[in-house]
Design an enzyme around this catalytic site. Structure first.
Site, PDB file in Angstrom:
ATOM      1  N   HIS A  43      15.284 -38.365  -5.354  1.00  0.00           N
ATOM      2  CA  HIS A  43      14.464 -38.704  -4.189  1.00  0.00           C
ATOM      3  C   HIS A  43      12.987 -38.377  -4.416  1.00  0.00           C
ATOM      4  O   HIS A  43      12.229 -38.278  -3.456  1.00  0.00           O
ATOM      5  CB  HIS A  43      14.998 -37.982  -2.949  1.00  0.00           C
ATOM      6  CG  HIS A  43      16.389 -38.422  -2.576  1.00  0.00           C
ATOM      7  ND1 HIS A  43      16.669 -39.665  -2.087  1.00  0.00           N
ATOM      8  CD2 HIS A  43      17.585 -37.781  -2.687  1.00  0.00           C
ATOM      9  CE1 HIS A  43      17.976 -39.779  -1.883  1.00  0.00           C
ATOM     10  NE2 HIS A  43      18.550 -38.646  -2.249  1.00  0.00           N
ATOM     11  N   LYS A  99       5.702  -4.456  -3.885  1.00  0.00           N
ATOM     12  CA  LYS A  99       7.152  -4.395  -3.717  1.00  0.00           C
ATOM     13  C   LYS A  99       7.588  -4.512  -2.260  1.00  0.00           C
ATOM     14  O   LYS A  99       8.548  -5.177  -1.946  1.00  0.00           O
ATOM     15  CB  LYS A  99       7.648  -3.085  -4.316  1.00  0.00           C
ATOM     16  CG  LYS A  99       9.147  -2.901  -4.283  1.00  0.00           C
ATOM     17  CD  LYS A  99       9.821  -3.822  -5.259  1.00  0.00           C
ATOM     18  CE  LYS A  99      11.329  -3.695  -5.248  1.00  0.00           C
ATOM     19  NZ  LYS A  99      11.945  -4.892  -5.840  1.00  0.00           N
ATOM     20  N   TRP A 144      -2.926  -2.673  -1.702  1.00  0.00           N
ATOM     21  CA  TRP A 144      -2.639  -4.106  -1.834  1.00  0.00           C
ATOM     22  C   TRP A 144      -3.554  -4.763  -0.815  1.00  0.00           C
ATOM     23  O   TRP A 144      -3.340  -4.628   0.399  1.00  0.00           O
ATOM     24  CB  TRP A 144      -1.169  -4.385  -1.527  1.00  0.00           C
ATOM     25  CG  TRP A 144      -0.797  -5.812  -1.749  1.00  0.00           C
ATOM     26  CD1 TRP A 144      -0.428  -6.387  -2.928  1.00  0.00           C
ATOM     27  CD2 TRP A 144      -0.752  -6.851  -0.767  1.00  0.00           C
ATOM     28  NE1 TRP A 144      -0.166  -7.724  -2.734  1.00  0.00           N
ATOM     29  CE2 TRP A 144      -0.354  -8.041  -1.416  1.00  0.00           C
ATOM     30  CE3 TRP A 144      -1.013  -6.907   0.600  1.00  0.00           C
ATOM     31  CZ2 TRP A 144      -0.207  -9.249  -0.755  1.00  0.00           C
ATOM     32  CZ3 TRP A 144      -0.866  -8.115   1.268  1.00  0.00           C
ATOM     33  CH2 TRP A 144      -0.463  -9.278   0.576  1.00  0.00           C
ATOM     34  N   ASN A 159      -1.846   2.129   5.690  1.00  0.00           N
ATOM     35  CA  ASN A 159      -0.959   1.049   5.232  1.00  0.00           C
ATOM     36  C   ASN A 159      -0.654   0.201   6.453  1.00  0.00           C
ATOM     37  O   ASN A 159      -0.194   0.730   7.468  1.00  0.00           O
ATOM     38  CB  ASN A 159       0.324   1.666   4.652  1.00  0.00           C
ATOM     39  CG  ASN A 159       1.390   0.626   4.361  1.00  0.00           C
ATOM     40  OD1 ASN A 159       1.097  -0.556   4.240  1.00  0.00           O
ATOM     41  ND2 ASN A 159       2.619   1.068   4.258  1.00  0.00           N
ATOM     42  N   GLY A 160      -0.928  -1.107   6.373  1.00  0.00           N
ATOM     43  CA  GLY A 160      -0.663  -1.979   7.525  1.00  0.00           C
ATOM     44  C   GLY A 160      -1.877  -2.839   7.823  1.00  0.00           C
ATOM     45  O   GLY A 160      -2.783  -2.957   6.996  1.00  0.00           O
ATOM     46  N   GLU A 214      16.416 -18.912  -6.546  1.00  0.00           N
ATOM     47  CA  GLU A 214      16.155 -17.542  -6.985  1.00  0.00           C
ATOM     48  C   GLU A 214      15.616 -17.532  -8.419  1.00  0.00           C
ATOM     49  O   GLU A 214      14.693 -16.790  -8.739  1.00  0.00           O
ATOM     50  CB  GLU A 214      17.449 -16.713  -6.839  1.00  0.00           C
ATOM     51  CG  GLU A 214      17.393 -15.292  -7.361  1.00  0.00           C
ATOM     52  CD  GLU A 214      16.322 -14.427  -6.730  1.00  0.00           C
ATOM     53  OE1 GLU A 214      15.667 -14.841  -5.763  1.00  0.00           O
ATOM     54  OE2 GLU A 214      16.101 -13.325  -7.251  1.00  0.00           O
ATOM     55  N   CYS A 252       0.851  -1.181   0.000  1.00  0.00           N
ATOM     56  CA  CYS A 252       0.000   0.000   0.000  1.00  0.00           C
ATOM     57  C   CYS A 252       0.895   1.241   0.000  1.00  0.00           C
ATOM     58  O   CYS A 252       1.928   1.274   0.667  1.00  0.00           O
ATOM     59  CB  CYS A 252      -0.943   0.083   1.188  1.00  0.00           C
ATOM     60  SG  CYS A 252      -2.095  -1.282   1.276  1.00  0.00           S
ATOM     61  N   ARG A 302       3.950  -0.405  -4.808  1.00  0.00           N
ATOM     62  CA  ARG A 302       3.684  -0.908  -3.455  1.00  0.00           C
ATOM     63  C   ARG A 302       2.333  -1.621  -3.363  1.00  0.00           C
ATOM     64  O   ARG A 302       2.019  -2.221  -2.337  1.00  0.00           O
ATOM     65  CB  ARG A 302       3.704   0.252  -2.459  1.00  0.00           C
ATOM     66  CG  ARG A 302       5.010   1.002  -2.426  1.00  0.00           C
ATOM     67  CD  ARG A 302       4.919   2.153  -1.455  1.00  0.00           C
ATOM     68  NE  ARG A 302       4.820   1.667  -0.104  1.00  0.00           N
ATOM     69  CZ  ARG A 302       5.851   1.487   0.715  1.00  0.00           C
ATOM     70  NH1 ARG A 302       7.063   1.771   0.304  1.00  0.00           N
ATOM     71  NH2 ARG A 302       5.667   1.029   1.929  1.00  0.00           N
ATOM     72  N   LYS A 346      11.994 -16.017  -9.404  1.00  0.00           N
ATOM     73  CA  LYS A 346      11.865 -14.956 -10.422  1.00  0.00           C
ATOM     74  C   LYS A 346      10.850 -15.359 -11.479  1.00  0.00           C
ATOM     75  O   LYS A 346       9.983 -14.605 -11.843  1.00  0.00           O
ATOM     76  CB  LYS A 346      13.204 -14.756 -11.083  1.00  0.00           C
ATOM     77  CG  LYS A 346      14.046 -13.586 -11.074  1.00  0.00           C
ATOM     78  CD  LYS A 346      14.016 -12.424 -10.205  1.00  0.00           C
ATOM     79  CE  LYS A 346      13.228 -12.406  -8.951  1.00  0.00           C
ATOM     80  NZ  LYS A 346      13.825 -11.862  -7.804  1.00  0.00           N
ATOM     81  N   GLU A 393       7.083 -15.713  -9.991  1.00  0.00           N
ATOM     82  CA  GLU A 393       6.404 -14.524  -9.468  1.00  0.00           C
ATOM     83  C   GLU A 393       5.975 -13.569 -10.568  1.00  0.00           C
ATOM     84  O   GLU A 393       5.005 -12.843 -10.404  1.00  0.00           O
ATOM     85  CB  GLU A 393       7.265 -13.790  -8.434  1.00  0.00           C
ATOM     86  CG  GLU A 393       8.460 -13.076  -9.011  1.00  0.00           C
ATOM     87  CD  GLU A 393       9.213 -12.246  -7.977  1.00  0.00           C
ATOM     88  OE1 GLU A 393       8.580 -11.677  -7.094  1.00  0.00           O
ATOM     89  OE2 GLU A 393      10.450 -12.180  -8.086  1.00  0.00           O
TER      90      GLU A 393
HETATM   91  C1  F6R Z   1      11.174 -11.279  -5.201  1.00  0.00           C
HETATM   92  C2  F6R Z   1      11.048 -10.228  -4.213  1.00  0.00           C
HETATM   93  C3  F6R Z   1      10.657 -10.602  -2.837  1.00  0.00           C
HETATM   94  C4  F6R Z   1      11.499  -9.810  -1.825  1.00  0.00           C
HETATM   95  C5  F6R Z   1      10.993 -10.093  -0.401  1.00  0.00           C
HETATM   96  C6  F6R Z   1      11.872  -9.385   0.627  1.00  0.00           C
HETATM   97  O1  F6R Z   1      11.582 -10.780  -6.426  1.00  0.00           O
HETATM   98  O2  F6R Z   1      11.253  -9.078  -4.497  1.00  0.00           O
HETATM   99  O3  F6R Z   1      10.769 -11.965  -2.621  1.00  0.00           O
HETATM  100  O4  F6R Z   1      12.831 -10.190  -1.968  1.00  0.00           O
HETATM  101  O5  F6R Z   1       9.683  -9.645  -0.279  1.00  0.00           O
HETATM  102  O6  F6R Z   1      11.882  -8.009   0.418  1.00  0.00           O
HETATM  103  P1  F6R Z   1      12.988  -7.084   1.022  1.00  0.00           P
HETATM  104  O7  F6R Z   1      14.287  -7.452   0.417  1.00  0.00           O
HETATM  105  O8  F6R Z   1      12.547  -5.702   0.655  1.00  0.00           O
HETATM  106  O9  F6R Z   1      12.995  -7.321   2.501  1.00  0.00           O
END
Ligand code: F6R
Length: 610
Positions: free
Chosen positions: A506, A605, A74, A100-101, A483, A2, A27, A487, A490
């Protein structure tokens, strides 16, 4: 999660709020709303979907006014419907709140308010706030006191922007969710982060938990919950306007991937002394003894930052011989862990606002542990509550999928690992200098990796009909495989799994068929011959194989596969290079499917809820 924006000054607030929301949209982007007031009236426009649809609706409403608040959502409580979009109001439609929260006790508060005759128009937790403010005002206190009384009732995390039709000011309240004030000349802003303020004001004030700010066009005052004035430091905005534009790239994610030679240089700038080969972290200087003597090194983070922590755990344990591990912040807290008071806990975060991590840090500190931060956003909550730390300095990351933050986190943790290993004597001076020279050459090598973009684009296009992908690796290649899978899933919504290559037999091997490509990381630092065995197993079952390996690697030449080479480097630095083809693969996989690269569904984000 948010985004909140507020403006008070002498310009048309509506346009400024919409522009601010567009910059905060990363956000949260399921719905948005603004509320604008002039001397006589207050009006609200809300819309489901992107800020662009709010903008169109607002253009028809043409509300005028020089103060207002806005929100991009969000969803947590209640579906993304217009009635759940913020700002929320009291029944008299005089007091509006953007939040926000998450309010943990909203159900109890809602019950109390409903018994008093308040009716609710949304499914949100937020709506209790304007009703409570209204209730306290009706008891005869002024707006500020009504906000203070309301805040005393709330349990949970909240950043709030509040506007009252009858008051020539705005209020900002912070507890757990970030809020920053932008201090201009005859105008003031409230924002969830600095990004919308870049180019608008030169100075900012980060609010601390428990702060309530009363903001007028030319002045502001901050109070605590007991109505005592508190002073907060004024900071200069550090980011440049070009950092928040796409600069000719189609998407922020693309820009951020291709920016990595530079973001890596920015992260190492001033940290490797030319004269004596020393690695210097200013923020650690006064705490180096604690780091040097740490009995364990514990990396705590979420998502991509957790993968950087996993890479670091492999590397630290390997070269410093100090027991090292990585753990999800969200799991860490709830298993009630024993804290190693002579160890170090490294909290890794791009945003510096991740709620799970904040809660874990609070727990560690309460139990007497020491927390070092590795955070990108300067002034963020995590950067302020950790005992000491390192700023990542990768520049703002706007694309929801984290890319350049991962490579910079991995670089800085590698630098820290070799610094510590040199001091502990587990790395010789020659080995240390060798790795340090490799670090200095990493930006050039990243540039070289980026030149495989066309090959990866072609591969992603060939895979456009695949619905499942495996990412495999052993040792330090394993977190990179995780990772790569994160990527891909998501942003492209392709089901992907990261697995230790040896675990294949396994159970996972049952999934292998011609429609399930396996992207295998096989770099020098790991046991290549063992990986070769795993690749043979996939080949024998007709699975398609993509290999990511060092350029001088040829043990796989007899197995049909698509090869993506990365330049040779020291094994502890390999993840910085091997992650990049996976970022490009995910990026092109979204583009070819015609989906939203920077704002994938259901995500945001900065994850400020637990
Ligand atoms: C994936 C991504 C998330 C963040 C996670 C932690 O691409 O961006 O998995 O890595 O939400 O976020 P931060 O690093 O901001 O604590």
């Amino acid at each position: 999660m948010c985004g909140i924006i507020g403006y008070i000054g002498n310009k048309e607030a509506g346009d400024i709020l919409i522009e601010g929301l567009q910059k905060l949209e990363y956000r949260g982007y399921d719905s948005a709303g603004i509320c604008v007031a002039d001397e006589k009236s207050i009006s609200r426009t809300r819309s489901v979907g992107k800020v662009e649809s709010l903008k169109e609706k607002f253009a028809l409403n043409k509300h005028k006014g020089t103060r207002g608040i806005g929100h991009t959502r969000w969803a947590t409580h209640g579906a993304p419907l217009e009635k759940n979009a913020h700002p929320h109001s009291d029944l008299e439609e005089k007091i509006y709140v953007a939040h926000n929260g998450v309010l943990e006790n909203y159900k109890e508060l809602k019950d109390i308010l409903q018994k008093k005759g308040y009716t609710f128009t949304s499914d949100t937790d937020t709506e209790v706030i304007p009703h409570l403010i209204n209730m306290y005002k009706a008891e005869g206190v002024n707006i500020k006191e009504a906000i203070i009384k309301t805040v005393k009732c709330l349990t949970g995390a909240y950043g709030l922007a509040v506007i009252d039709k009858d008051e020539e000011c705005l209020y900002a309240v912070k507890n757990g969710s970030p809020l920053v004030l932008g201090i201009g000349d005859g105008e003031m802003y409230i924002s969830s982060d600095e990004i919308p303020l870049i180019g608008k004001v030169e100075n900012t004030v980060f609010l601390s938990d428990g702060d309530i700010a009363e903001i007028r066009a030319s002045e502001y005052q901050i109070f605590d919950i007991n109505n005592f004035i508190v002073e907060r430091e004024v900071n200069e905005i550090q980011n440049e306007a070009e950092n928040i534009s796409k600069e000719g790239f189609a998407y922020f994610m693309e820009k951020e991937i291709f920016n990595q030679p530079q973001s890596i240089k920015d992260s190492m700038r001033g940290r490797i002394s030319k004269d004596n080969n020393e690695i210097i972290f200013g923020g650690l200087m006064d705490h180096w003894g604690k780091v040097q003597n740490a009995t364990s090194i514990n990396f705590i983070a979420c998502g991509t930052s957790y993968h950087a922590g996993m890479v670091a755990a492999y590397n630290f344990e390997n070269i410093t011989r100090v027991s090292s591990r990585a753990e999800y912040a969200s799991e860490f807290l709830y298993r009630h862990p024993v804290i190693d008071k002579s160890g170090i806990y490294v909290a890794i975060s791009q945003s510096g606002e991740t709620k799970d991590l904040l809660s874990a840090i609070e727990y560690i500190k309460k139990e007497g542990g020491t927390v070092m931060g590795l955070v990108n956003v300067v002034g963020s909550s995590i950067s302020r509550i950790t005992d000491f730390g390192i700023h990542i300095h990768a520049g703002p990351e706007i694309g929801v999928a984290s890319t350049k933050a991962f490579t910079s986190q991995t670089l800085l943790l590698s630098m820290l690992a070799i610094k510590l290993a040199k001091d502990k004597g587990t790395l010789t001076k020659e080995e240390y200098i060798g790795i340090k020279n490799e670090i200095l050459d990493i930006p050039r090598k990243i540039q070289k990796v980026l030149s495989c973009n066309d090959d990866i684009k072609k591969l992603a296009e060939e895979h456009s009909d695949k619905n499942n992908t495996l990412f495999l690796g052993r040792g330090v290649d394993y977190p990179v495989a995780l990772e790569g899978a994160l990527k891909l899933k998501e942003i492209s919504y392709v089901h992907a799994e990261g697995y230790p290559a040896a675990e294949l037999k396994h159970g996972v091997i049952a999934l292998i068929d011609k429609d399930m490509p396996s992207i295998v990381l096989a770099t020098k630092g790991t046991n290549i011959n063992k990986v070769l065995g795993n690749v043979e197993e996939i080949n024998a079952r007709g699975g398609e194989i993509v290999m990511i390996s060092d350029e001088d690697q040829d043990v796989f030449s007899h197995i049909p596969h698509t090869r993506i080479s990365i330049p040779n480097t020291h094994p502890i630095l390999t993840p910085i290079l091997s992650a990049i083809p996976l970022q490009l693969y995910a990026y092109h996989s979204v583009v070819v499917r015609g989906r939203n690269v920077d704002q994938p569904r259901n995500l945001a984000k900065s994850v400020t809820v637990e």
